[in-house]
Design a protein around this motif. Structure first.
Motif, PDB file in Angstrom:
ATOM      1  N   PRO A   7       0.830  -1.214   0.000  1.00  0.00           N
ATOM      2  CA  PRO A   7       0.000   0.000   0.000  1.00  0.00           C
ATOM      3  C   PRO A   7       0.862   1.260   0.000  1.00  0.00           C
ATOM      4  O   PRO A   7       2.037   1.234   0.385  1.00  0.00           O
ATOM      5  N   PHE A   8       0.253   2.366  -0.400  1.00  0.00           N
ATOM      6  CA  PHE A   8       0.966   3.641  -0.374  1.00  0.00           C
ATOM      7  C   PHE A   8       1.295   3.982   1.081  1.00  0.00           C
ATOM      8  O   PHE A   8       0.418   3.949   1.934  1.00  0.00           O
ATOM      9  N   PRO A   9       2.552   4.310   1.374  1.00  0.00           N
ATOM     10  CA  PRO A   9       2.952   4.539   2.765  1.00  0.00           C
ATOM     11  C   PRO A   9       2.552   5.922   3.281  1.00  0.00           C
ATOM     12  O   PRO A   9       2.408   6.871   2.507  1.00  0.00           O
ATOM     13  N   PRO A  10       2.422   6.036   4.603  1.00  0.00           N
ATOM     14  CA  PRO A  10       2.220   7.363   5.183  1.00  0.00           C
ATOM     15  C   PRO A  10       3.539   8.132   5.181  1.00  0.00           C
ATOM     16  O   PRO A  10       4.617   7.534   5.138  1.00  0.00           O
ATOM     17  N   ASN A  14       3.692  11.254   9.698  1.00  0.00           N
ATOM     18  CA  ASN A  14       2.512  10.587  10.234  1.00  0.00           C
ATOM     19  C   ASN A  14       2.788   9.209  10.815  1.00  0.00           C
ATOM     20  O   ASN A  14       1.865   8.514  11.215  1.00  0.00           O
ATOM     21  N   ILE A  15       4.048   8.815  10.878  1.00  0.00           N
ATOM     22  CA  ILE A  15       4.393   7.487  11.377  1.00  0.00           C
ATOM     23  C   ILE A  15       4.516   7.467  12.892  1.00  0.00           C
ATOM     24  O   ILE A  15       4.222   6.470  13.530  1.00  0.00           O
ATOM     25  N   THR A  16       4.942   8.566  13.460  1.00  0.00           N
ATOM     26  CA  THR A  16       5.127   8.606  14.904  1.00  0.00           C
ATOM     27  C   THR A  16       4.188   9.622  15.550  1.00  0.00           C
ATOM     28  O   THR A  16       3.672  10.520  14.898  1.00  0.00           O
ATOM     29  N   ALA A  17       3.990   9.437  16.847  1.00  0.00           N
ATOM     30  CA  ALA A  17       3.191  10.349  17.655  1.00  0.00           C
ATOM     31  C   ALA A  17       3.890  10.479  19.005  1.00  0.00           C
ATOM     32  O   ALA A  17       4.744   9.670  19.355  1.00  0.00           O
ATOM     33  N   VAL A  18       3.525  11.485  19.747  1.00  0.00           N
ATOM     34  CA  VAL A  18       4.086  11.672  21.086  1.00  0.00           C
ATOM     35  C   VAL A  18       2.980  11.405  22.096  1.00  0.00           C
ATOM     36  O   VAL A  18       1.894  11.978  22.013  1.00  0.00           O
ATOM     37  N   ALA A  19       3.257  10.485  23.009  1.00  0.00           N
ATOM     38  CA  ALA A  19       2.300  10.150  24.064  1.00  0.00           C
ATOM     39  C   ALA A  19       3.031  10.174  25.394  1.00  0.00           C
ATOM     40  O   ALA A  19       4.029   9.482  25.576  1.00  0.00           O
ATOM     41  N   GLY A  29       0.758   4.620  11.515  1.00  0.00           N
ATOM     42  CA  GLY A  29       2.012   3.920  11.255  1.00  0.00           C
ATOM     43  C   GLY A  29       1.902   2.430  11.533  1.00  0.00           C
ATOM     44  O   GLY A  29       2.387   1.605  10.751  1.00  0.00           O
ATOM     45  N   ARG A  30       1.256   2.068  12.641  1.00  0.00           N
ATOM     46  CA  ARG A  30       1.058   0.650  12.976  1.00  0.00           C
ATOM     47  C   ARG A  30       0.186  -0.045  11.931  1.00  0.00           C
ATOM     48  O   ARG A  30       0.464  -1.171  11.527  1.00  0.00           O
ATOM     49  N   GLN A  31      -0.877   0.644  11.491  1.00  0.00           N
ATOM     50  CA  GLN A  31      -1.773   0.044  10.504  1.00  0.00           C
ATOM     51  C   GLN A  31      -1.063  -0.157   9.165  1.00  0.00           C
ATOM     52  O   GLN A  31      -1.219  -1.193   8.517  1.00  0.00           O
ATOM     53  N   PHE A  32      -0.263   0.836   8.756  1.00  0.00           N
ATOM     54  CA  PHE A  32       0.480   0.685   7.506  1.00  0.00           C
ATOM     55  C   PHE A  32       1.426  -0.508   7.596  1.00  0.00           C
ATOM     56  O   PHE A  32       1.489  -1.330   6.667  1.00  0.00           O
ATOM     57  N   LYS A  33       2.167  -0.614   8.688  1.00  0.00           N
ATOM     58  CA  LYS A  33       3.124  -1.717   8.826  1.00  0.00           C
ATOM     59  C   LYS A  33       2.392  -3.056   8.755  1.00  0.00           C
ATOM     60  O   LYS A  33       2.818  -3.970   8.046  1.00  0.00           O
ATOM     61  N   LYS A  34       1.274  -3.158   9.441  1.00  0.00           N
ATOM     62  CA  LYS A  34       0.489  -4.394   9.422  1.00  0.00           C
ATOM     63  C   LYS A  34       0.012  -4.716   8.001  1.00  0.00           C
ATOM     64  O   LYS A  34       0.147  -5.845   7.530  1.00  0.00           O
ATOM     65  N   ASP A  35      -0.537  -3.720   7.308  1.00  0.00           N
ATOM     66  CA  ASP A  35      -1.036  -3.917   5.945  1.00  0.00           C
ATOM     67  C   ASP A  35       0.096  -4.249   4.969  1.00  0.00           C
ATOM     68  O   ASP A  35      -0.057  -5.101   4.083  1.00  0.00           O
ATOM     69  N   ALA A  79       8.618  -1.640   7.373  1.00  0.00           N
ATOM     70  CA  ALA A  79       7.697  -2.729   7.049  1.00  0.00           C
ATOM     71  C   ALA A  79       8.437  -3.903   6.406  1.00  0.00           C
ATOM     72  O   ALA A  79       8.145  -5.068   6.704  1.00  0.00           O
ATOM     73  N   ILE A  80       9.391  -3.615   5.539  1.00  0.00           N
ATOM     74  CA  ILE A  80      10.166  -4.685   4.902  1.00  0.00           C
ATOM     75  C   ILE A  80      10.962  -5.451   5.958  1.00  0.00           C
ATOM     76  O   ILE A  80      11.048  -6.680   5.912  1.00  0.00           O
ATOM     77  N   THR A  81      11.508  -4.743   6.927  1.00  0.00           N
ATOM     78  CA  THR A  81      12.217  -5.394   8.032  1.00  0.00           C
ATOM     79  C   THR A  81      11.257  -6.279   8.820  1.00  0.00           C
ATOM     80  O   THR A  81      11.571  -7.431   9.135  1.00  0.00           O
ATOM     81  N   ALA A  82      10.077  -5.755   9.144  1.00  0.00           N
ATOM     82  CA  ALA A  82       9.087  -6.511   9.915  1.00  0.00           C
ATOM     83  C   ALA A  82       8.616  -7.757   9.166  1.00  0.00           C
ATOM     84  O   ALA A  82       8.251  -8.762   9.783  1.00  0.00           O
TER      85      ALA A  82
END
Length: 119
Positions: A7-10, A14-19, A29-35, A79-82
């Motif tokens: 899929p087209f990547p973010p 948009n891959i990281t957030a601060v919490a 980011g998590r959804q893209f990696k999973k997809d 994602a390729i690493t994962a």
């Protein structure tokens, strides 16, 4: 050569957030990696790559919006690493990012080859 579509990547923005003051992977980011991993698995069943590599990404954006193409490789490499295509993205010595034409939904075509050194 290894080839597959994901899929087209973010954008890297948009891959990281601060919490709670910590930098974490965003929901997007998590959804893209999973997809992406789900897309890679049926397309590549070979061994985990461990040599020096060259990577070519052709990005097919989902719309004509202006975008900096250099912001899209990080999510793809992770994602390729994962997906266990390679041992680590540290193995990549050459990255080329190409903007393709707009396609509905967007896509990213990945080509991985042995790095042949400087020419």
């Amino acid at each position: 050569m290894i080839e597959f579509s994901i899929p087209f990547p973010p954008s890297v923005n948009n891959i990281t957030a601060v919490a709670k003051g910590r930098k974490i992977m965003s929901k997007r980011g998590r959804q893209f990696k999973k997809d992406a991993v789900a897309a890679i698995k049926p397309q590549y069943r070979g061994p985990v790559q461990t040599g020096r590599l060259a990577l070519r990404l052709t990005l097919y954006p989902p719309c004509r919006r202006k975008r900096d193409i250099d912001n899209y490789s990080k999510g793809v490499l992770d994602a390729i690493t994962a997906a266990n295509v390679w041992a680590d993205d540290e193995l990549v010595d050459d990255i080329r990012v190409i903007r393709g034409p707009v396609v509905k939904g967007g896509a990213c075509f990945v080509e991985i080859s042995k790095f042949e050194g400087m020419s």
